[in-house]
Design an enzyme around this catalytic site. Structure first.
Site, short mmCIF file in Angstrom:
data_model
loop_
_atom_site.label_atom_id
_atom_site.label_comp_id
_atom_site.label_asym_id
_atom_site.label_seq_id
_atom_site.Cartn_x
_atom_site.Cartn_y
_atom_site.Cartn_z
N GLY A 114 -16.92 55.36 60.45
CA GLY A 114 -16.57 55.24 61.86
C GLY A 114 -17.42 56.12 62.75
O GLY A 114 -16.91 56.78 63.65
N ALA A 115 -18.74 56.12 62.54
CA ALA A 115 -19.62 57.06 63.23
C ALA A 115 -20.26 56.51 64.49
O ALA A 115 -21.20 57.10 65.01
CB ALA A 115 -20.71 57.54 62.27
N GLY B 194 -16.74 58.35 69.50
CA GLY B 194 -15.71 59.36 69.41
C GLY B 194 -16.01 60.47 68.42
O GLY B 194 -17.11 61.01 68.34
N GLY C 220 -16.26 60.44 65.15
CA GLY C 220 -17.24 60.12 64.12
C GLY C 220 -18.67 60.27 64.63
O GLY C 220 -19.53 60.82 63.94
N SER D 44 -3.92 63.60 61.78
CA SER D 44 -3.53 63.63 63.19
C SER D 44 -2.23 64.39 63.34
O SER D 44 -1.42 64.48 62.40
CB SER D 44 -3.35 62.19 63.70
OG SER D 44 -2.61 62.16 64.91
N TYR E 293 0.92 53.96 62.66
CA TYR E 293 -0.19 54.91 62.77
C TYR E 293 0.19 56.25 62.15
O TYR E 293 -0.57 56.83 61.36
CB TYR E 293 -0.56 55.10 64.25
CG TYR E 293 -1.70 56.07 64.46
CD1 TYR E 293 -3.00 55.74 64.09
CD2 TYR E 293 -1.48 57.32 65.03
CE1 TYR E 293 -4.05 56.63 64.28
CE2 TYR E 293 -2.53 58.21 65.23
CZ TYR E 293 -3.81 57.86 64.86
OH TYR E 293 -4.85 58.74 65.04
#
Length: 289
Positions: free
Chosen positions: A21-22, A25, A27, A137, A163
């Site tokens: 996920g780079a 944000g 990542g 998180s 989530y």
């Protein structure tokens, strides 16, 4: 440890780091900092075109490889193409989206945020030389693992419940992985981090009024993605404790990285073992530790 920032990242020359996920944000901020510090960074991303545009703005050795964590066939294909890596950073995720299914029939958030990363880690474990970093998180504190209905097939669906469950699952996975590594005498580390309250694109995927509320919070309260990435960067590059969990030093919301506590549920060893066994059955991936 207070005040640790990007300038404290040790020289990463010769190290290879995979960041899922780079493209945006946390990542992107993580990949950018590691590449600038000398690491060879593998951007594991679903959208290769977007990844190419982001990579062109980075300094250093950056490679792009396609990975869709919501498709185990993609996870397996990606893993096949990896020869070795020093660090795997499991960062990618979706947040509070409407109920959807992955290619393999998992609820999208548990499938992408947790099961995809569980499978990826298991497939790469023999080629990761140093450590695995999982991004959790603050919402894990309200998470609950339902081993009988992990994929929300019978429960009334809750976007934030799903989530929070996925982020709690990542912590249970981190601690259980470290216990197994320690038991076998492996020098490899499993650690986790969380960004506090950071303004990133993940919060723009809720697709309802909540998106507007979160957007307002991002403007008024949240710290930048660059600051939110610091705990992950610390977990990936600094001298850390096996099974450590790192987050911002100002009430867990903002600031520089420090060792932080997680919920009692995240330390439930029985649930962790059962979740591990269930995850192996669901993904078909067994760990060679």
């Amino acid at each position: 440890m207070g005040g640790w920032n990007r300038s404290n990242i040790p020289d990463q020359t010769g190290r290879t780091v995979i960041v899922t996920g780079a493209t945006s944000g946390l990542g992107e901020a993580t990949a950018r900092a590691l590449a600038a510090a000398g690491a060879q960074v593998i951007m594991a991303c679903r959208n290769e075109i977007k990844a190419q545009a982001v990579a062109r703005t980075m300094t250093g050795n950056v490679q792009i490889r396609q990975l869709d964590l919501a498709d185990l066939a993609s996870v397996r294909a990606f893993a096949t193409g990896v020869e070795r890596a020093d660090v795997l950073i499991n960062n990618a995720g979706v947040m509070a989206v409407p109920k959807q299914r992955t290619a393999d029939g998992f609820e999208l958030q548990i499938g992408t945020n947790y099961l995809g990363h569980f499978a990826l880690t298991g497939l790469l474990m023999d080629r990761i030389s140093e450590r695995v970093v999982n991004t959790s998180s603050l919402t894990h504190f309200i998470g609950r693992i339902d081993l009988d209905d992990l994929n929300w097939e019978r429960r009334a669906y809750s976007r934030f419940g799903a989530y929070a469950q996925s982020k709690l699952a990542l912590l249970l996975f981190t601690y259980e992985l470290q216990r197994r590594l320690t038991l076998t005498g492996s020098p490899k580390l499993a650690v986790a981090a969380h960004p506090g309250y950071a303004a990133t694109e993940i919060s723009s995927e809720t697709e309802n009024l909540l998106e507007q509320i979160v957007g307002l919070g991002n403007r008024l309260v949240a710290q930048s993605a660059e600051m939110g990435a610091l705990p992950t960067l610390y977990a990936a590059t600094a001298e850390v404790e096996p099974g450590g969990y790192y987050g911002p030093d100002r009430f867990n919301w903002r600031g520089h990285p420090t060792r932080v506590n997680s919920s009692a549920a995240s330390h439930d060893e029985k649930t962790a073992r059962q979740l591990w066994e269930l995850s192996e059955r669901l993904t078909g991936v067994e760990f060679d530790i």
